[in-house]
Design an enzyme around this catalytic site. Sequence first.
Site, mmCIF file in Angstrom:
data_model
loop_
_atom_site.group_PDB
_atom_site.id
_atom_site.type_symbol
_atom_site.label_atom_id
_atom_site.label_comp_id
_atom_site.label_asym_id
_atom_site.label_seq_id
_atom_site.Cartn_x
_atom_site.Cartn_y
_atom_site.Cartn_z
ATOM 1 C CB ALA A 180 -9.669 5.615 -0.340
ATOM 2 C CG ASP B 258 -2.100 -0.963 1.043
ATOM 3 O OD1 ASP B 258 -2.675 -1.006 -0.059
ATOM 4 O OD2 ASP B 258 -2.424 -1.678 2.006
ATOM 5 N N GLY B 259 2.027 1.213 0.644
ATOM 6 C CA GLY B 259 2.917 2.366 0.641
ATOM 7 C C GLY B 259 3.389 2.719 -0.751
ATOM 8 C CG ASN C 83 -10.749 6.965 10.353
ATOM 9 O OD1 ASN C 83 -11.007 7.898 11.081
ATOM 10 N ND2 ASN C 83 -11.687 6.114 9.917
ATOM 11 C CB THR D 292 -10.125 0.587 5.780
ATOM 12 O OG1 THR D 292 -9.346 0.864 4.620
ATOM 13 C CG2 THR D 292 -11.587 0.554 5.411
ATOM 14 C CB ALA D 293 -5.422 3.498 6.479
ATOM 15 C CB SER E 193 -5.416 1.967 13.820
ATOM 16 O OG SER E 193 -5.139 0.956 12.875
#
Length: 262
Positions: free
Chosen positions: A159, A51-52, A165, A162-163, A167
Site C-alpha cells: 500500500a 492521505d495524511g 518508495n 506508491t508513496a 519517489s
Amino acid sequence: MAVRPSSSPPPRLAFVSAATPSAREAKARLEKRYGKVTTADADIVVALGGDGLMLQALHHNMRRLKPIYGMNLGTVGFLLNTFRETGLLERLRKARQVMLNPLRMIAVDTRGKATEVTAINEVSLFRSSRQTARIAVAVDGKKRLPELHCDGVLVATPAGSTAYNLSAHGPILPLGAGLLALTPINAFRPRRWRGALLSRTSRVEFTILDPRKRPVAAAADSVEIANVVKVTVTEATDIRLTLLFDPEHDLEERILKEQFVP
C-alpha cells in the site's frame, strides 16, 4: 465484498476530518444528514481529508478493528474515494474491503531506549547530518550489505509502495504479491544497488555504523525517532486494517494503474 446486505439496518457512522475548513464543514453536513456516533461505537469510520488524515485515522483505530472509508478532500487522495455527500449508505453497502497489515518498527537509540511504532506506508531511515549515513543491512539474521553509504533506506508495504518508495525509485508492489520493498535513498556505495524485493515474512535489521559521527533518524509514517543505533522491521501480522473502496476506485486497481503511468 460488500460491507453488509441491503436488508440490514444502516451502519452507525463516525466522521473524522482534517483540520481544513472544507473538511470540517463537510463533516458537519454529513453528520446532520447521516447522524453521528463516537468512533468507539461506530460500525464504520468515515475519514474526510487527504492521505495524511487517512493514515492518522488508521493509526487511531488500529486496535478497534473498525472499517474505514475515506473521501478525498485533500490533494492526492490515493487511499480515499471521491467525495460526495449524497448516496453514502449505498456506497458503503457496495464497498469492497481491502485488508492491510502494517509494519512494526523497533528502534533502539544511542541511550539504549527501545521504541516500538507501527507504519502503514513505510519505515524510513534518514541521515541527520551533512555526512552520509553508513548502515549495515541484515535480512532474517543474515548480513546482506555490510556497509551501505546513503542518504537513507526504507522498507515499504504494498500500500505504501506508491508513496515515498516510488519517489525514491523503488518498485510498485501489487497488494497480493506477498512482498515488501527494500529501497535505498540516494545510495553512494554500493552505487549500483537499487534495492531488493523481500518476502512479507522477512525480518529486516538495520545497524547504524558510527552513529555519533553520522547520526540517523528512523521514521514510521509520521513518528520519528532520533539518533538510532539499530532498527528492526517486520510485518505486524497480528494487526489487520480494513479499508473500504468504491468498486470503481479499488486500491488494487489503482496500484496496477500506477505501473503504467508514463
